[in-house]
Design an enzyme around this catalytic site. Sequence first.
Site, mmCIF file in Angstrom:
data_model
loop_
_atom_site.group_PDB
_atom_site.id
_atom_site.type_symbol
_atom_site.label_atom_id
_atom_site.label_comp_id
_atom_site.label_asym_id
_atom_site.label_seq_id
_atom_site.Cartn_x
_atom_site.Cartn_y
_atom_site.Cartn_z
ATOM 1 C CD1 TRP A 101 -2.072 -2.266 1.777
ATOM 2 C CD2 TRP A 101 -2.957 -1.296 -0.029
ATOM 3 N NE1 TRP A 101 -3.064 -3.093 1.293
ATOM 4 C CE2 TRP A 101 -3.622 -2.518 0.192
ATOM 5 C CE3 TRP A 101 -3.351 -0.506 -1.115
ATOM 6 C CZ2 TRP A 101 -4.646 -2.977 -0.632
ATOM 7 C CZ3 TRP A 101 -4.380 -0.975 -1.941
ATOM 8 C CH2 TRP A 101 -5.018 -2.190 -1.696
ATOM 9 C CG ASP A 168 -2.898 4.059 4.436
ATOM 10 O OD1 ASP A 168 -3.923 3.891 5.123
ATOM 11 O OD2 ASP A 168 -2.675 3.418 3.377
ATOM 12 C CE LYS A 192 -8.089 -2.213 5.435
ATOM 13 N NZ LYS A 192 -8.378 -3.330 4.552
HETATM 14 N N1 PMP Z 1 -4.039 1.317 2.643
HETATM 15 C C1 PMP Z 1 -4.052 0.222 3.415
HETATM 16 C C2 PMP Z 1 -3.083 0.111 4.552
HETATM 17 C C3 PMP Z 1 -4.987 -0.796 3.155
HETATM 18 O O1 PMP Z 1 -5.002 -1.894 3.916
HETATM 19 C C4 PMP Z 1 -5.881 -0.651 2.081
HETATM 20 C C5 PMP Z 1 -6.939 -1.670 1.762
HETATM 21 N N2 PMP Z 1 -6.792 -2.899 2.240
HETATM 22 C C6 PMP Z 1 -5.798 0.494 1.288
HETATM 23 C C7 PMP Z 1 -4.882 1.468 1.619
HETATM 24 C C8 PMP Z 1 -6.712 0.705 0.121
HETATM 25 O O2 PMP Z 1 -7.961 1.001 0.591
HETATM 26 P P1 PMP Z 1 -9.235 1.177 -0.358
HETATM 27 O O3 PMP Z 1 -9.535 -0.153 -0.914
HETATM 28 O O4 PMP Z 1 -10.250 1.701 0.604
HETATM 29 O O5 PMP Z 1 -8.882 2.164 -1.402
#
Ligand code: PMP
Length: 356
Positions: A101, A168, A192
């Site tokens: 991510w 994040d 989450k």
């Molecule tokens: N950042 C992290 C740490 C994540 O775990 C996730 C999704 N699992 C995301 C970003 C992306 O999130 P989204 O699908 O809501 O765009």
Amino acid sequence: MKMYNFNSGPAVLPAEVLQQASEAIIDFNNIGLSILEIGHRTEWFINVLEEARSLVKELMQLDDSYEVLYLQGGATMQFMQVPMNLLDENETAAYCDNGIWGSKAIKEAKLFGQVHIACSSKDQGHTYIPRELSVPQHARYLHYTTNNTVEGTQWHFIPEANVPLVADMSSDIFSREMPFSKYALIYAGAQKNAGAAGTTIVVIKKDILGKVNRTIPSILNYSNHIEAKSLLNTPPVFAVYVSLLTLRWIKQEGGLAEMERRAQERADLFYHTLDTLDAFTGKVDKRDRSLMNATFTTQNPGHEKLFLDICKEHGMVGVKGHRSVGGLRVSMYNSLPLSSVQALCDVMKDFNEKRG
Ligand code: PMP
């Protein structure tokens, strides 16, 4: 029968939240309308939104120099919205490269300005959190992912930097007490620890805005959302409502201190079991293990599918690792009961006895 839910997100939600959300779909607060039917500019919804925004601040113990927004586009949109609002083309932002991510956030930031990699764990497949960081003094901000959902590592300390911190927190928000006022911007998808999919919480210290020269499209400009009190356009009404219910639940259960105590208890049980069984191995450095997402493998690679089948037979979902890294992963978010972890540990022990 209710399943044991180890999904990584969307994920397990408190039973009370599901009950209240389902009642509101039929009749919201006994007003004779469903939550899905009310206008987003009615007092009914404005009260929901305002309570949710203020609960975020209360749980994080933030003062009025911060604003809370409920936006759309997922945490993924924040990968671009953050640099678009905070970083000019000729400026530099520092990024920690500690997982899938974070790498995606880096890729997007490069579209808007210069990126300096402050630290990277790529050399060892992102199985650890680096201790050494290099952050240029002139960096506009330092961005990092507090918990690496896919790899199963978590920052158990706050990186030192003399520049604004951007985090994040998608997969560990509201799971522990933290000095949140050390951050200039925090974002997290709600799906989450903070509700259902469909909305993203963005917490912004207002004084970091208004400093870039580019023209920002209205819908992507944080200042516009702040001015409109998070009602610039139609928000995801139901997702915001489920988030409110989830935040109320967190507060009622004892707040972040209690969430942290439970997370530690679940993780202690799981990792202790993992470490005593020959049939399984953890994937990351012990000191950096995530309390939210535990990654592991079967000692014998050929046994992985068998183990997953056994989990399925026991009504356990979400035990398979992320498609990009394989292996096994269990997510243990705020509302996962300790009994679910115990049930999984029992299955693992049994597997170990028979195939270890
Ligand atoms: N950042 C992290 C740490 C994540 O775990 C996730 C999704 N699992 C995301 C970003 C992306 O999130 P989204 O699908 O809501 O765009």
